[in-house]
Design a protein around this motif. Sequence first.
Motif, short mmCIF file in Angstrom:
data_model
loop_
_atom_site.label_atom_id
_atom_site.label_comp_id
_atom_site.label_asym_id
_atom_site.label_seq_id
_atom_site.Cartn_x
_atom_site.Cartn_y
_atom_site.Cartn_z
N THR A 170 40.44 -1.00 24.90
CA THR A 170 40.95 -0.72 26.26
C THR A 170 40.00 -0.94 27.44
OG1 THR A 170 40.58 1.70 26.35
CG2 THR A 170 42.68 0.93 25.41
N PRO A 171 38.66 -0.94 27.32
CA PRO A 171 37.84 -1.15 28.51
C PRO A 171 38.00 -2.58 29.04
CG PRO A 171 36.55 -0.11 26.78
CD PRO A 171 37.82 -0.60 26.15
N GLY A 172 38.62 -2.71 30.22
CA GLY A 172 39.04 -4.02 30.71
C GLY A 172 37.93 -4.99 31.00
N HIS A 173 36.86 -4.54 31.66
CA HIS A 173 35.81 -5.48 32.05
C HIS A 173 35.10 -6.04 30.82
CE1 HIS A 173 36.61 -3.51 35.86
NE2 HIS A 173 35.99 -4.50 36.46
N LEU A 174 34.82 -5.19 29.84
CA LEU A 174 34.20 -5.66 28.60
C LEU A 174 35.09 -6.70 27.93
CD1 LEU A 174 31.96 -4.76 26.21
CD2 LEU A 174 34.11 -4.04 25.17
#
Length: 471
Positions: A170-174
């Motif tokens: 879920t972490p978008g930038h990663l």
Amino acid sequence: MAWPVPVVRLALVAFMALMVAFTSAAPAEPRGIPQKPADDPFYQPPEGFQNEAPGTVLRNRKIVAGFFGLLPNPIEAHQLLYRTTSTNGSAIAGATTIFKPWFPKKDRFVSFHTAYDSSATICNPSYTYQWGAPPTDLISSAEMLLIEAYLISGYIVVSPDYEGPDAAFTPGHLEGMGVLDNMRAVTNFREKLGLSTDKPMIVGAGYSGGAIATGWAASLQPSYAPELNIKGWVQGGTPSNLTSTLLLIDDSTFSGFIPAAVAGLTMPSTYGAELQPLMERILTDKGREALDFARSHCAVANLLKYPNLSLFSKDIQTMGEGLLEEPSIKSVLGKNIMGVNKDETPTAPVFAYHAKQDDIVPYDDASRMAKSWCDNGADVKFTTFAHGGHATTEIVALPDALNFVKAAFDGKTESGCSRNTELKSDLDPLALGVELEPILNRLIKVLSNLGKGDENMKNNLNVLDKTVSTS
């Protein structure tokens, strides 16, 4: 975010039919039983890799691709380990798998982001795509059927472990940077793939959990990887706002996604430095158990283990309903909303689609995301599917997705923004020509087993678990 059970059985049948079409080419001899990513030296970056540019190929190997780990996939397949970037900007390594059809278009490739929706490395697509690997993640295995549709269309397809070495869901930038650096790595590997240009055309595609990676890659590409020759993006069922998605699935059949998402957001490569001290203070023993389980199991197991779980229960964490107002949590979730910042607007055309009746990912969030991007100057086609639910829509939308990919590569997508509503709830097996008729016929069978909406998906989780445990 989960795939329905009928895919498990029907996709195997479909793939065996596809194998007949490719009997002229046998796969290379396997190296042996694939090792788990935690034990496989391939995934360990070499010393000094931090000094390399993002997208640098650190290692490569040829593999024998498999279908549910059981059947060899008779196509050329490679894996790359490449340098990418964590949420805080430090260097990490990512892996991607390349599938090359026998008669490929040599000036382009599709980056397909499967919805593996897990925070355990045993669920990484690069592991489950290998012949002989146990079918730990049924989602990426089932979505191989969709990858086959792109391969039959003549596209080289690459599919990254966009969650990075920690498997951070879920972490978008990663995830966005993992996708973009995967594209850079494949471009850098172009000579061994036989690509005819140093700036191949690229289209990125993903659904549900895979649309998190797709949408954030589209958002970050203008600033993070402007040199890539991106021609378009396809994303469906997009969880563009993690908070709204959490509130929809909390205390529901699909609440097993929540521990995996919390685990992903608290990984060292993401927001662990900000969130882990808080988690240690507020999690109960039951809450810690749920996160530990999510860090070692894939999506189906999580769904079976934690139906009707509420993250706001004081059995899980001591802050109760005040959790989302905690400053560090509020800040992290705020950073993971697509379409908020003008400088995170896609510059390549986007086809976004969503089921109006989606009961896992809120429709209104995706609609707002599309409007925000349009207001900021993006070219966005947004299609509402009036019938069906979350799982059925990925299947029904396949012809539209493939048509958009072709138009994007041909430079024939429409400028500006448009919205339309699709009333269809089934597939035309000849919609894309006779080459794809076998694929579409089997997807029709999948769709007929789902029923209207996603009710049957809810009833099939135990069957899916038995399929995994007896394989």
